[in-house]
Scaffold this active site. Sequence first.
Site, PDB file in Angstrom:
ATOM      1  N   ARG A  30       6.303  -8.194   7.697  1.00  0.00           N
ATOM      2  CA  ARG A  30       6.960  -9.502   7.760  1.00  0.00           C
ATOM      3  C   ARG A  30       7.956  -9.705   8.891  1.00  0.00           C
ATOM      4  O   ARG A  30       8.319 -10.839   9.186  1.00  0.00           O
ATOM      5  CB  ARG A  30       7.633  -9.794   6.415  1.00  0.00           C
ATOM      6  CG  ARG A  30       6.637 -10.192   5.345  1.00  0.00           C
ATOM      7  CD  ARG A  30       7.271 -10.128   3.977  1.00  0.00           C
ATOM      8  NE  ARG A  30       7.632  -8.750   3.670  1.00  0.00           N
ATOM      9  CZ  ARG A  30       8.134  -8.342   2.510  1.00  0.00           C
ATOM     10  NH1 ARG A  30       8.383  -9.208   1.560  1.00  0.00           N
ATOM     11  NH2 ARG A  30       8.407  -7.069   2.311  1.00  0.00           N
ATOM     12  N   ARG A  39      -0.677 -13.842   7.308  1.00  0.00           N
ATOM     13  CA  ARG A  39      -0.402 -13.780   5.860  1.00  0.00           C
ATOM     14  C   ARG A  39      -0.555 -15.154   5.199  1.00  0.00           C
ATOM     15  O   ARG A  39      -1.041 -15.265   4.066  1.00  0.00           O
ATOM     16  CB  ARG A  39       1.013 -13.213   5.670  1.00  0.00           C
ATOM     17  CG  ARG A  39       1.546 -13.174   4.271  1.00  0.00           C
ATOM     18  CD  ARG A  39       0.838 -12.132   3.430  1.00  0.00           C
ATOM     19  NE  ARG A  39       1.291 -12.199   2.049  1.00  0.00           N
ATOM     20  CZ  ARG A  39       0.878 -13.093   1.158  1.00  0.00           C
ATOM     21  NH1 ARG A  39      -0.004 -14.020   1.500  1.00  0.00           N
ATOM     22  NH2 ARG A  39       1.330 -13.084  -0.068  1.00  0.00           N
ATOM     23  N   ASP A  76      -1.926  -0.854   1.007  1.00  0.00           N
ATOM     24  CA  ASP A  76      -0.750  -0.607   0.174  1.00  0.00           C
ATOM     25  C   ASP A  76      -1.058   0.530  -0.780  1.00  0.00           C
ATOM     26  O   ASP A  76      -2.214   0.729  -1.169  1.00  0.00           O
ATOM     27  CB  ASP A  76      -0.368  -1.859  -0.621  1.00  0.00           C
ATOM     28  CG  ASP A  76       1.050  -1.755  -1.145  1.00  0.00           C
ATOM     29  OD1 ASP A  76       1.975  -2.136  -0.424  1.00  0.00           O
ATOM     30  OD2 ASP A  76       1.231  -1.249  -2.275  1.00  0.00           O
TER      31      ASP A  76
HETATM   32  O1  CP3 Z   1       3.252   0.960   7.228  1.00  0.00           O
HETATM   33  C1  CP3 Z   1       2.432   0.028   7.409  1.00  0.00           C
HETATM   34  O2  CP3 Z   1       2.545  -0.815   8.321  1.00  0.00           O
HETATM   35  C2  CP3 Z   1       1.188  -0.014   6.530  1.00  0.00           C
HETATM   36  C3  CP3 Z   1       1.274  -0.837   5.392  1.00  0.00           C
HETATM   37  C4  CP3 Z   1       2.050  -0.448   4.140  1.00  0.00           C
HETATM   38  C5  CP3 Z   1       2.476  -1.449   3.221  1.00  0.00           C
HETATM   39  N1  CP3 Z   1       2.984  -0.802   2.115  1.00  0.00           N
HETATM   40  C6  CP3 Z   1       2.343  -2.899   3.430  1.00  0.00           C
HETATM   41  C7  CP3 Z   1       3.084  -3.854   2.577  1.00  0.00           C
HETATM   42  C8  CP3 Z   1       2.393   0.803   3.589  1.00  0.00           C
HETATM   43  C9  CP3 Z   1       2.224   2.194   4.176  1.00  0.00           C
HETATM   44  C10 CP3 Z   1       2.968   0.560   2.308  1.00  0.00           C
HETATM   45  C11 CP3 Z   1       3.418   1.638   1.409  1.00  0.00           C
HETATM   46  C12 CP3 Z   1       4.070   1.279   0.135  1.00  0.00           C
HETATM   47  N2  CP3 Z   1       3.851   0.195  -0.663  1.00  0.00           N
HETATM   48  C13 CP3 Z   1       5.009   2.111  -0.521  1.00  0.00           C
HETATM   49  C14 CP3 Z   1       5.467   3.460  -0.033  1.00  0.00           C
HETATM   50  C15 CP3 Z   1       6.536   3.369   1.003  1.00  0.00           C
HETATM   51  C16 CP3 Z   1       7.824   2.781   0.525  1.00  0.00           C
HETATM   52  O3  CP3 Z   1       8.155   1.700   1.038  1.00  0.00           O
HETATM   53  O4  CP3 Z   1       8.480   3.385  -0.338  1.00  0.00           O
HETATM   54  C17 CP3 Z   1       5.390   1.462  -1.721  1.00  0.00           C
HETATM   55  C18 CP3 Z   1       6.390   1.966  -2.750  1.00  0.00           C
HETATM   56  C19 CP3 Z   1       4.641   0.249  -1.801  1.00  0.00           C
HETATM   57  C20 CP3 Z   1       4.627  -0.737  -2.927  1.00  0.00           C
HETATM   58  C21 CP3 Z   1       4.963  -2.092  -2.507  1.00  0.00           C
HETATM   59  N3  CP3 Z   1       4.201  -2.891  -1.666  1.00  0.00           N
HETATM   60  C22 CP3 Z   1       6.092  -2.856  -2.907  1.00  0.00           C
HETATM   61  C23 CP3 Z   1       7.199  -2.352  -3.821  1.00  0.00           C
HETATM   62  C24 CP3 Z   1       5.974  -4.111  -2.288  1.00  0.00           C
HETATM   63  C25 CP3 Z   1       6.841  -5.318  -2.520  1.00  0.00           C
HETATM   64  C26 CP3 Z   1       8.147  -5.195  -1.814  1.00  0.00           C
HETATM   65  C27 CP3 Z   1       8.011  -5.782  -0.453  1.00  0.00           C
HETATM   66  O5  CP3 Z   1       8.396  -5.114   0.504  1.00  0.00           O
HETATM   67  O6  CP3 Z   1       7.553  -6.933  -0.399  1.00  0.00           O
HETATM   68  C28 CP3 Z   1       4.809  -4.094  -1.480  1.00  0.00           C
HETATM   69  C29 CP3 Z   1       4.294  -5.201  -0.648  1.00  0.00           C
HETATM   70  C30 CP3 Z   1       3.945  -4.904   0.771  1.00  0.00           C
HETATM   71  N4  CP3 Z   1       3.295  -3.770   1.214  1.00  0.00           N
HETATM   72  C31 CP3 Z   1       4.160  -5.754   1.890  1.00  0.00           C
HETATM   73  C32 CP3 Z   1       3.617  -5.103   3.021  1.00  0.00           C
HETATM   74  C33 CP3 Z   1       3.547  -5.620   4.433  1.00  0.00           C
HETATM   75  C34 CP3 Z   1       4.788  -7.144   1.824  1.00  0.00           C
HETATM   76  C35 CP3 Z   1       3.828  -8.114   1.214  1.00  0.00           C
HETATM   77  C36 CP3 Z   1       3.763  -9.478   1.893  1.00  0.00           C
HETATM   78  O7  CP3 Z   1       3.456  -9.541   3.109  1.00  0.00           O
HETATM   79  O8  CP3 Z   1       3.981 -10.465   1.202  1.00  0.00           O
END
Ligand code: CP3
Length: 347
Positions: A30, A39, A76
């Site tokens: 984002r 998105r 994710d």
């Molecule tokens: O690193 C990268 O660029 C690759 C993509 C990636 C995402 N999530 C994209 C994402 C990776 C490697 C993850 C890992 C992930 N996802 C973890 C482990 C790393 C960490 O941050 O602890 C975890 C716990 C998640 C679970 C997750 N996904 C949560 C809790 C959320 C919501 C919170 C948030 O940040 O919005 C997501 C959503 C998410 N995953 C987004 C992205 C780009 C945002 C969603 C959107 O664009 O609306």
Amino acid sequence: MTGSKVPLLSVLTGETCAPPPLWLMRQAGRYLPEYREVRKTVPSFLDLCLIPRLAAEVTLQPLRRFSFDASIVFSDILIMPFALGQAVAFVEGEGPKLDPIRDGAALARLDPVVAATKLSPVYETVERVVAELPAAVPLIGFCGAPWTVATYMVEGAGSKDQAAARTLAYRDPSLFQAMIDMIVETSTTYLVGQVAAGCRALQIFDSWSGSLPEDAFARWCIAPTKEIVARVKRQMPEIPIIGFPRGAGPSAVRYASETGVDGVGCDTSLPLAWIAKELQPQVPVQGNLDPVLLAAGGPELDVRVGQILAELGRGPFIFNLGHGILPDTPIAHVERLVRLVKGDSVA
Ligand code: CP3
């Protein structure tokens, strides 16, 4: 360094690179306006992960702006419960929501065989990205560690303390073990599939490993990760695997020696001198700039990047954040970080 070398892969074999390779956890996302544009075109975040053309596009976006030394598949960690058949939704502003699994009947409804087919769009994403990337920039595949994935599956959402999963693990360890075993099995298939499609390194995200006391950490974080590493390497012995046991503290040393990972991601709280003395002699390390400091910028950012390079740059080291990049991070701060790490002149 010769022209054919791939810095990230060299470091993971124990070499020291100067400057160190650099990539950022959650580097697609984002904080990039071009990500927000893509998105907007899909109703849900999971759609973005499952449409290979779009997922490949957002994977490549940060590489067009910044000279990062690695790319990471856009997906994710919660694609795993989704693939297994658990209902998963990403609610705007609230984070992920899942139908919680707390008994054997709910677990029995999940299906690892179906999961394998539902994950196949990610392999197509990998193929598309690899076709576009220069040879020196490897694509990293990933999955969540079984403990961290299980915390979301049991809790049904993110939580501060992972209390629901910890309670289930203490009260009904055999049910919890069955859930962990299912995640180990499916994650192994998933990681091998990403490598077969073209990934040249892997990362296992254990974002919530810090919530467990030592015996439980050994049982639910180290043991399943060790199992995944062993199974993947049985099929693909050359593939380097980075483990990221966030919040593990001093247990990161035991994690490194027992899991067999080729690199350990360090979170922001680990002291640099401790990493250099206790961890880096044993295993290549990655980390650990505070994502809030990258978003804040200013002289403190320059100072801290200098400290990290001075303390960890003398051994095998990959520059990264200590956790994922924040959505409010200014692009100019990322540009400055790249110049600082690469040793280019900064005004
Ligand atoms: O690193 C990268 O660029 C690759 C993509 C990636 C995402 N999530 C994209 C994402 C990776 C490697 C993850 C890992 C992930 N996802 C973890 C482990 C790393 C960490 O941050 O602890 C975890 C716990 C998640 C679970 C997750 N996904 C949560 C809790 C959320 C919501 C919170 C948030 O940040 O919005 C997501 C959503 C998410 N995953 C987004 C992205 C780009 C945002 C969603 C959107 O664009 O609306």
